[in-house]
Design a protein around this motif. Structure first.
Motif, PDB file in Angstrom:
ATOM      1  N   ALA A  91       7.522  -2.374  -3.688  1.00 49.61           N
ATOM      2  CA  ALA A  91       6.583  -1.823  -4.672  1.00 49.61           C
ATOM      3  C   ALA A  91       6.566  -2.739  -5.896  1.00 49.61           C
ATOM      4  CB  ALA A  91       7.027  -0.422  -5.067  1.00 49.61           C
ATOM      5  N   HIS A  97       0.855  -1.187   0.000  1.00 46.79           N
ATOM      6  CA  HIS A  97       0.000   0.000   0.000  1.00 46.79           C
ATOM      7  C   HIS A  97       0.897   1.246   0.000  1.00 46.79           C
ATOM      8  CE1 HIS A  97      -3.101   2.838   1.254  1.00 46.79           C
ATOM      9  NE2 HIS A  97      -3.965   1.925   0.836  1.00 46.79           N
ATOM     10  N   GLN A  98       0.501   2.230  -0.816  1.00 49.70           N
ATOM     11  CA  GLN A  98       1.286   3.471  -0.946  1.00 49.70           C
ATOM     12  C   GLN A  98       1.767   4.021   0.384  1.00 49.70           C
ATOM     13  OE1 GLN A  98       2.700   5.438  -3.115  1.00 49.70           O
ATOM     14  NE2 GLN A  98       2.328   3.858  -4.651  1.00 49.70           N
ATOM     15  N   GLU A  99       0.836   4.139   1.327  1.00 50.57           N
ATOM     16  CA  GLU A  99       1.145   4.714   2.643  1.00 50.57           C
ATOM     17  C   GLU A  99       2.253   3.929   3.342  1.00 50.57           C
ATOM     18  OE1 GLU A  99       0.092   7.396   4.459  1.00 50.57           O
ATOM     19  OE2 GLU A  99      -0.495   7.912   2.391  1.00 50.57           O
ATOM     20  N   HIS A 100       2.129   2.588   3.261  1.00 52.43           N
ATOM     21  CA  HIS A 100       3.093   1.731   3.945  1.00 52.43           C
ATOM     22  C   HIS A 100       4.464   1.803   3.281  1.00 52.43           C
ATOM     23  CE1 HIS A 100       4.738  -1.806   6.025  1.00 52.43           C
ATOM     24  NE2 HIS A 100       3.825  -1.538   6.935  1.00 52.43           N
ATOM     25  N   LEU A 101       4.453   1.793   1.932  1.00 48.75           N
ATOM     26  CA  LEU A 101       5.728   1.826   1.194  1.00 48.75           C
ATOM     27  C   LEU A 101       6.503   3.109   1.477  1.00 48.75           C
ATOM     28  CD1 LEU A 101       4.697   0.443  -2.318  1.00 48.75           C
ATOM     29  CD2 LEU A 101       6.156  -0.695  -0.625  1.00 48.75           C
ATOM     30  N   ARG A 102       5.765   4.187   1.767  1.00 48.45           N
ATOM     31  CA  ARG A 102       6.418   5.471   2.002  1.00 48.45           C
ATOM     32  C   ARG A 102       7.381   5.394   3.189  1.00 48.45           C
ATOM     33  NH1 ARG A 102       2.029   9.637   1.841  1.00 48.45           N
ATOM     34  NH2 ARG A 102       1.751   8.701  -0.211  1.00 48.45           N
ATOM     35  N   HIS A 103       6.966   4.697   4.253  1.00 45.82           N
ATOM     36  CA  HIS A 103       7.890   4.612   5.410  1.00 45.82           C
ATOM     37  C   HIS A 103       8.667   3.302   5.468  1.00 45.82           C
ATOM     38  CE1 HIS A 103       5.001   2.102   7.683  1.00 45.82           C
ATOM     39  NE2 HIS A 103       4.057   2.933   7.284  1.00 45.82           N
ATOM     40  N   THR A 104       8.148   2.237   4.779  1.00 43.56           N
ATOM     41  CA  THR A 104       8.824   0.928   4.835  1.00 43.56           C
ATOM     42  C   THR A 104       8.863   0.323   3.437  1.00 43.56           C
ATOM     43  OG1 THR A 104       7.810   0.696   7.026  1.00 43.56           O
ATOM     44  CG2 THR A 104       8.890  -1.255   6.139  1.00 43.56           C
ATOM     45  N   PRO A 105       9.895   0.651   2.647  1.00 36.86           N
ATOM     46  CA  PRO A 105       9.927   0.202   1.248  1.00 36.86           C
ATOM     47  C   PRO A 105      10.078  -1.310   1.045  1.00 36.86           C
ATOM     48  CG  PRO A 105      11.673   1.818   1.696  1.00 36.86           C
ATOM     49  CD  PRO A 105      10.981   1.569   2.990  1.00 36.86           C
TER      50      PRO A 105
END
Ligand SMILES: C=C(O[C@@H]1C=C(C(=O)O)C=C[C@H]1O)C(=O)O
Ligand SMILES: [Mg+2]
Length: 441
Positions: A416, A190-198
């Motif tokens: 991602a 999820h975009q939100e999650h990837l932002r802090h944990t790639p």
């Protein structure tokens, strides 16, 4: 070729050990003949029993058992390496490993960190086998030490051939289920999650249950035969439980101040047809999602090595072909600063983003929150440490075996672009070798 019984030869050396030899660490050696080191290990009654072979061609094979010293922390191991180094003379090899996440309960009989200086070593190098007895006199009473060494020699048993593990019917249960897995992959991507944990490396435990599990050493011996280019390890700390594996991944190898490590991440399967297989490899090297998985690993390793070393060199991406999968790998070389220890390296490097994620703490938080199985020593560390050189593997492609259950572990780096179904299939490819040995392929 060797008229004297090797155990007898060691007894005699022990009895004639001069007073001047009784300082620091002492290793008594005798040549011996052995067919299979695992066949020898399998019949011994002394614990722990450990097997170790690095993945390089011509690497020394070690079967070791019993203990002179046990270390439950990296600090105590390092203190002993330093103490023996100060005394000088011959230096011992320490064998052992560490759990994936010391912050979780782990497996019942596997401490978070466990290294031993073994009592007995059976080593084979270029076809020549040597049986050794280890002693030390700097931290204990010499007569007690000699009595204990004799007792360990008395307990040794002659090698017996390993009988091949017979395929059995197993009941299989996966944790998570594929449905849960899909939910987790969706959350991580999820975009939100990837932002802090790639990147988060999610894992699965496959439990195979049967009335009687195979001999772990017979299984490891078969597994090793088909796992060229992989490390081979096995450890039994308790009589009815073993942890074995053939990992392709090196945590690091240190020779003096020279360090070699690697980023091994990004996976595709193998094709029977040579051209098709080469096409898969080319696609893997060019694939964005897989390249990103690998990039997460080398970037973090490089930044962890920065304060510890100079002349850090990152090699090109290339393909490592294994029996059922192929991976992207980049080798990393560095010159360690003076006084950088294995304790520092083992505190800094694992768990790498090949098995944990980026950033480490937030990936670990996701894993702790979601995975219900205990990773224990899966995705941890196993290998050999010594004053002059150390070599350690990342404990993937492994099995935990007790009298009723075989637990197989596989993980996949979620970044991602990861698709739940493809990643689930990747897990199956990663356990395909051992599954086929068990007759479940
Ligand atoms: C976590 C495992 O393997 C790791 C994950 C990989 C991937 O997702 O592409 C590849 C190699 C390892 O870094 C495992 O085999 O259990
Ligand atoms: Mg992957």
């Amino acid at each position: 070729m060797y008229p004297t019984n090797p155990i007898e030869a060691l007894r005699r050396q022990l009895d004639t050990l001069g007073e001047s030899a009784k300082k620091g660490f002492v290793r008594l050696n005798t040549p011996c003949q052995v067919d299979s080191l695992m066949g020898w290990l399998s019949v011994q009654r002394v614990l722990p029993r450990i097997y170790w072979r690095a993945r390089d061609e011509g690497a020394v094979e070690y079967a070791v058992l019993g203990v002179v010293n046990v270390f439950g922390s990296l600090a105590s191991l390092q203190a002993d390496l330093a103490a023996l180094g100060d005394i000088g003379g011959e230096q011992p090899d320490f064998f052992g490993g560490m759990a994936f996440d010391p912050g979780t309960p782990g497996w019942a009989h596997f401490p978070a960190c466990h290294f031993v200086l073994p009592r007995i070593e059976l080593k084979r190098c270029q076809g020549e086998a040597t049986l050794s007895l280890n002693l030390r006199f700097d931290d204990r009473c010499p007569s007690t030490e000699i009595t204990q060494a004799h007792a360990c020699l008395d307990a040794l048993v002659a090698e017996r051939p390993l009988s091949p593990p017979l395929p059995k019917a197993y009941q299989r249960e996966d944790s998570p289920s594929q449905k849960e897995w899909t939910g987790w992959v969706d959350q991580v991507t999820h975009q939100e999650h990837l932002r802090h944990t790639p990147k988060v490396v999610l894992s699965r435990e496959t439990c195979l249950t049967t009335s009687e599990t195979p001999n772990p050493w017979a299984l490891l011996s078969r597994w090793q035969a088909g796992a060229a280019g992989c490390f081979n390890f096995g450890i039994q700390l308790t009589p009815d439980e073993a942890f074995i594996g053939c990992p392709p991944e090196r945590l690091y190898k240190r020779e003096g101040k020279h360090l070699i490590t690697e980023a091994l991440a990004g996976t595709t399967h193998r094709a029977r047809d040579v051209q098709q297989d080469a096409k898969l490899a080319a696609e893997l090297l060019g694939d964005r999602k897989n390249t990103l998985e690998n990039q997460c690993v080398y970037q973090q390793i490089l930044s962890q090595l920065e304060p510890l070393s100079h002349h850090v060199h990152l090699g090109d991406s290339h393909i490592v072909k294994l029996r059922s999968v192929q991976h992207i790998r980049r080798l990393i070389k560095a010159e360690l600063h003076r006084n950088v220890t294995d304790q520092q390296l083992l505190s800094a490097l694992p768990p790498t983003p090949a098995v944990g994620g980026v950033p480490r703490e937030s990936a670990l938080a996701f894993i702790r929150q979601h995975e219900r199985h205990q990773r224990g020593w899966y995705a941890g560390v196993f290998g050999r440490v010594s004053h002059a050189s150390s070599d350690l593997a990342v404990t993937i492609r492994c099995a935990h075996i007790d009298s009723e259950t075989i637990r197989l572990y596989a993980g996949a780096g979620i970044v991602a672009g990861s698709q739940p179904d493809e990643e689930w299939r990747e897990l199956d490819s990663k356990i395909a070798d051992i599954m086929s040995l068990l007759g479940m392929g």
